[in-house]
Every structure is written in structure tokens, then in C-alpha cells.
Design a protein around this motif. Sequence first.
Motif, PDB file in Angstrom:
ATOM      1  N   MET A 264       0.855  -1.193   0.000  1.00 59.67           N
ATOM      2  CA  MET A 264       0.000   0.000   0.000  1.00 59.67           C
ATOM      3  C   MET A 264       0.888   1.239   0.000  1.00 59.67           C
ATOM      4  SD  MET A 264      -1.020   0.378   4.020  1.00 59.67           S
ATOM      5  CE  MET A 264      -0.969   2.175   3.931  1.00 59.67           C
ATOM      6  N   LEU A 268       0.036   9.837  -0.365  1.00 60.60           N
ATOM      7  CA  LEU A 268      -0.535  10.175  -1.679  1.00 60.60           C
ATOM      8  C   LEU A 268      -1.210  11.525  -1.503  1.00 60.60           C
ATOM      9  CD1 LEU A 268      -0.967   8.923  -4.557  1.00 60.60           C
ATOM     10  CD2 LEU A 268      -3.223   8.264  -3.766  1.00 60.60           C
ATOM     11  N   GLY A 288      -5.029  15.153   0.957  1.00 65.31           N
ATOM     12  CA  GLY A 288      -4.467  13.813   1.077  1.00 65.31           C
ATOM     13  C   GLY A 288      -3.355  13.837   2.087  1.00 65.31           C
ATOM     14  N   GLU A 295      -6.262   0.826   2.667  1.00 66.93           N
ATOM     15  CA  GLU A 295      -7.025   0.513   1.452  1.00 66.93           C
ATOM     16  C   GLU A 295      -6.472   1.239   0.226  1.00 66.93           C
ATOM     17  OE1 GLU A 295      -9.222  -1.712   0.904  1.00 66.93           O
ATOM     18  OE2 GLU A 295      -9.659  -2.361   2.951  1.00 66.93           O
ATOM     19  N   VAL A 296      -5.355   1.950   0.389  1.00 69.65           N
ATOM     20  CA  VAL A 296      -4.700   2.592  -0.760  1.00 69.65           C
ATOM     21  C   VAL A 296      -3.782   1.540  -1.376  1.00 69.65           C
ATOM     22  CG1 VAL A 296      -3.305   4.550  -1.538  1.00 69.65           C
ATOM     23  CG2 VAL A 296      -4.904   4.831   0.369  1.00 69.65           C
ATOM     24  N   ASN A 300      -7.378  -0.206  -6.470  1.00 65.79           N
ATOM     25  CA  ASN A 300      -8.280   0.815  -5.957  1.00 65.79           C
ATOM     26  C   ASN A 300      -7.961   2.171  -6.582  1.00 65.79           C
ATOM     27  OD1 ASN A 300      -9.363  -1.198  -4.425  1.00 65.79           O
ATOM     28  ND2 ASN A 300      -8.765  -0.346  -2.441  1.00 65.79           N
ATOM     29  N   VAL A 302      -7.955   6.407  -5.797  1.00 66.08           N
ATOM     30  CA  VAL A 302      -8.000   7.484  -4.809  1.00 66.08           C
ATOM     31  C   VAL A 302      -8.427   8.763  -5.524  1.00 66.08           C
ATOM     32  CG1 VAL A 302      -6.680   8.825  -3.128  1.00 66.08           C
ATOM     33  CG2 VAL A 302      -6.179   6.389  -3.455  1.00 66.08           C
ATOM     34  N   VAL A 355     -11.680   6.914  -1.544  1.00 62.63           N
ATOM     35  CA  VAL A 355     -11.065   5.708  -2.084  1.00 62.63           C
ATOM     36  C   VAL A 355     -12.201   4.805  -2.555  1.00 62.63           C
ATOM     37  CG1 VAL A 355      -9.589   3.718  -1.634  1.00 62.63           C
ATOM     38  CG2 VAL A 355      -9.138   5.885  -0.459  1.00 62.63           C
ATOM     39  N   SER A 357     -12.904   0.929  -4.098  1.00 66.12           N
ATOM     40  CA  SER A 357     -12.429  -0.418  -4.428  1.00 66.12           C
ATOM     41  C   SER A 357     -13.486  -1.073  -5.316  1.00 66.12           C
ATOM     42  CB  SER A 357     -12.238  -1.233  -3.147  1.00 66.12           C
ATOM     43  OG  SER A 357     -13.491  -1.609  -2.597  1.00 66.12           O
TER      44      SER A 357
END
Length: 437
Positions: A264, A268, A288, A295-296, A300, A302, A355, A357
Motif C-alpha cells: 500500500m 498520496l 491527502g 485501502e490505498v 483501488n 483514490v 477511495v 475499491s
Amino acid sequence: MRRLYLAWLFCCVPSLVLAQSVVKEEWVVTTDMWGNALYQGLTLERSGKTLAGTFDGDALEGERTGNEVRFTVTDSRQARYVYTGKVRGERLEGTADVPDTNDKKARVKRAFTARRIPERPSGPPRRHEFTPTSWSNEFSADRAPVLTLWSGDTVKTTTLDSGGMDEHGVSRALYGNPQTGPFFIADARPGDMLAVHLKRLRLNRRSADSLDSIVGRAMTPLLASKATELGKPVRWTLDWEKGVARPESPTEKLKDFTVPLRPMLGGLAVAPGFGSPPVSTGDTGRFGGNMDFNEVVEGNTVFLPVFQPGALLYVGDAHAGQGDGETSQFALETSMEVELTVEVIRGKAPSMPRVESPTHLMVLGQAGSLDDALRQATSGLTQWLAQDYGLSLSESAQVMGTSVQYVVANLAGRSVGVAAKLDKARLATMRRQGGSP
């Protein structure tokens, strides 16, 4: 008939040629505001000597004679800004005659410079490979871009670990989450939303570093009194073949302990807006930052708001894996290969980072307390449901009250993070209106 045709040619062809000779140029203007740099976007459309276009969204008119440029910008309040300068290659330098911000009857002169943005290459979006040679310890609009991208372009690059070491274990930058970038996205404007599609995150070394620590926010006074010896470094072995990490020198109880590898990005961000000083790469905000949200990950997307011309995208602080909150202060800190695709979504700047997914919508609230971060995440999710699904606040409340999940994303920084998560299967019966993939 021939005479009529020749007459038509003489009358019409010059106007056709002139109509086709409009030259459009994109620039980034830097104005000196008492030692503070203000960055604004400039579009110049030149036909002969005549100039038209926009400056930071406001209409302009003027003329260019040789290398001399003069144009007037009129804003929504009918205030006038007069720019005069000289073009030198890909740069424009001059003086702005502008209203005084404190005295409406007075005017002041400000020095400005501008750099021309290269034209977008013809053909489909491009794929770039970028090898960094320097890194940033600030999220800043003042750092020169390392590469120009356009919406749809893909870039493959590398990051350092949080201590500044590369894939060979060599120190290349100052510790504190040094970032690769910034990448200038040429068609991104303030008020837009930048989608960063994480196509590929791959570990490029076989070790990671962490601590045997527990962050202060997660400890009671009694636990803190017992944790005075914590904070020692822990080296981890990254077993790519088995897809796990294990302590390099485990105690007897942990000799068989492993955790799955899940690469991950801890960092970011885009550059914060005018009025904000450069922000440490250890901090977070609406732009950010050092979000440390696990979950980055690859696959996925962002979404970040754009505050500066070109957005100025930074990436870094790779982790081989991390539990919720990064409670050990360091996750499994390592270096990484990163491949991402950027996409500009016009005029849909989110209130907080998002984010997405394949299965969930997630909004990351970031603030000085968990309560405030929770409020920001909740507000941001209602905004997303309104924009993309057309839900009223009452409808969003009903959906969230039955379906939202809250995750503590980050406890390790000066700010904390809370993510509001929503399973997209709960929205399957509703038509999505766009704004995100």
C-alpha cells in the motif's frame, strides 16, 4: 463564372485563413504576493495580434506585438487586472497592475513570471517511466514538477521507504516519508477532482522496518506505564514467493508468526492551495498526505480535490502491510514500484479524500481528533452519495444508518484518520450518475 469564383477566393480565403490561425497556449503564472507565490492558470488564444482567453477562469483580452504581451483580465466583480510582459522562449515575465486588496481605490504592481505548458501529444494516452533522482519532504506547490502528464496518462516509478532508503538499502533522502514527485497533470484545474488509479504496486526489496511500539492515542495511562521500554526497531523479512512477512529475529512466541503481504501507499497527495504553507510529508489534510490508510492498494482508486494548476501529485511512504491505524507508529516500511493512471474529473472536487475499491466506497476524514475525523468522513460520504447517486440527505441517512462501517485509518500522525465505508452492493438497485468510475 470564373470572375465570380476569383472574387470569392479573394474575399473569403483570407478570412478562412485567419479563422484557422488561432494559436492556443496554456501557461502557469506565478505572481509575487509580498514574497508568497500565487499560482494561476492562463489560457491565451492568439489570432494575429489579438489575444483572448481566460486567466484563472476570468475572461481576458489584449494583444501581442512581437514578444511584447499586454492583456486585461476582468473578474466577476468587474475589477480589472492589467498584465504586461515579454515572452522569452517558453517563459513570460512582466508586471501585473492589480487592485490593492485592502484599498479598492488604490492599485499596486506585482512582478509575475509564467511558464508555458507543453502541448498535449497527439494520439492516445501515453505511458511514462520515471526514475526519480530527488525526493520531497514537503507537499508543496513550490517544488518544480518532475514530469508532465495529461488525463489518461500512466506513469511507472519508484518510491523510497519512510526512512529515505531505496530498494538497495541505500539512503537517498531525508527520513520522514520522502515523496516522489510532484507530477504535473496539465489539464487539472482548481476545483477539479483528480482520480489516481493504482494499477500496480510491487515490492522491490525483501526487507521492511517497523517498531515494537503502540501509539500514545491507543494507550490508557496504565498501559503507557507498562510500555516504557517499547519503541525498539524490528526488521521484517518479506517472502515474495509465499506472500508473507515475518520478523527477522523473532522471539520464541513469534517464531512462526507471519502476516500477509498487502502493499500500500502511506503517502498520496496533491499540493495544498494558496494560503497554505508547504506541508510536512508526515501530515494530512483535505489534499491527502500521509494518510496511512491500508485501502490505498493496487486495484483501488483514490480521489483528491485539485487546489493548484496541474494538481502536483506526490506519492511515497510505501508499506508492505499495515493494520488499521498504524498503531506501531511505523508500518512495514519499505520501498516499492508504483504504476498509476491519472484522470481529471471536471468541477467535482470532493470535500475529503475518497477511495473506491471494486466493492466499497470509502471517504477518509482527517483531523486533529477522532471525533472531528468522524464528522468529516460522514459529511464526505453524504456528498458522494448526492453527487453520484442523487440521494437526498434523508435518503443518505437511511442508507448510512443501516449500512455504513467506520474504520480507524490512522493514529500515528499529528492528525488522525477515520474512514466511512459503504458496500456498493447496497446501492446496486440505484443508477449511478457519474463523477467516478
